[in-house]
Design an enzyme around this catalytic site. Sequence first.
Site, mmCIF file in Angstrom:
data_model
loop_
_atom_site.group_PDB
_atom_site.id
_atom_site.type_symbol
_atom_site.label_atom_id
_atom_site.label_comp_id
_atom_site.label_asym_id
_atom_site.label_seq_id
_atom_site.Cartn_x
_atom_site.Cartn_y
_atom_site.Cartn_z
ATOM 1 N N SER A 44 16.081 46.509 72.028
ATOM 2 C CA SER A 44 16.983 46.883 73.252
ATOM 3 C C SER A 44 18.252 45.707 73.208
ATOM 4 O O SER A 44 19.157 46.208 73.936
ATOM 5 C CB SER A 44 16.297 46.527 74.492
ATOM 6 N N LYS A 81 17.565 40.347 78.248
ATOM 7 C CA LYS A 81 18.599 41.319 78.540
ATOM 8 C C LYS A 81 19.848 40.563 78.699
ATOM 9 O O LYS A 81 19.762 39.228 78.885
ATOM 10 C CB LYS A 81 18.161 42.148 79.710
#
Lengths: 158, 173
Positions: free
Chosen positions: A38, A82
């Site tokens: 990701s 993230k």
Amino acid sequence: MALRNIGLWAVEGFELAFSLAKFCCCIHVTGSYAMGPSMLPTIDLNGNVIIVERASVWLQKVSRGDMVVLTSPEDPNKQVIKRIVGMEGESVTYLIKPGESDECQTIVVPKGRVWVQGDNIHDSRDSRVFGAIPYGLVHGKLFWRVWPASRFGSMCNV
Amino acid sequence: MSARSSLWNTAKKCVTIGLIGVTVKDRYVSIAAVRGGSMSPSLNPVTDEVSGSRVSTFDDYVLVEKFCLGRYRFSHGDVVIFTSPTNHKERHIKRIIGLPGDWVGISHIDDVMRVPEGHCWVEGDNLLSSLDSRSLGPIPLGLIRGRVTHVVWPPSRIGRVKREIRQPTVPSY
């Protein structure tokens, strides 16, 4: 005499145990995480070693653009990495279906929460799926990449 | 010279104590103060639920265990301390009523809701004055900072904090 030896030996053993405990406490303040796709291309899948610091989170010095480690709101046993795209009060615009359409949505991040997204928006479960996350789930800020040596350097403005 | 070295020794000792203190507090056990009467009568009991007047002038202090944070496995009726989802500097103590997958009833809108994965539904024991999942929504399990096991102060109230299962939740099938 023998008693004195036992006493010295006990003190030495205690000091050794104490040093080991101190070392374990230092480990507690650090950590390690497994990576998915990701955050490509910023963090690839080949065993990066990055120093994470917790002081910035505690002092609330994180802001938009920082990469952070957080506990996933979908599974508390999972730590994910993230990037913060919006702090509380900021408005965030994101593609609802990247790659398929250009449709966007704009939201304002509620109080006490942050909006996080992976750099690889095509393959990332982030706030576009589970919404803005409470700041209490953020645990550390990525600070310095140590390995691979070719990408050695600060993780700010990356 | 010796003043400087003794200062350095003191500094080293402070860092060591700080490191050990932080580790014990984060991993094993800590003490927390209970503020407010939202968990009455289990914690900080009130005599009058409407006015909130308290039985004792002193707040309860509770023992919070952190071993539950290894796997985040909780049971219905556990009293937990968690960081508020709207303000990370605040901590609340409430009881877990629903675990992931449970259906909980929201009485003021006559509706039911399924607790999402990775979240829990918490309510205070004193429903008349409790800020909990009925207004904050389901709480992510990652915000939980420990489980309350015992009251350690005042001495007259020392004892285990019991796990109480409450009826309103419909168990998941």
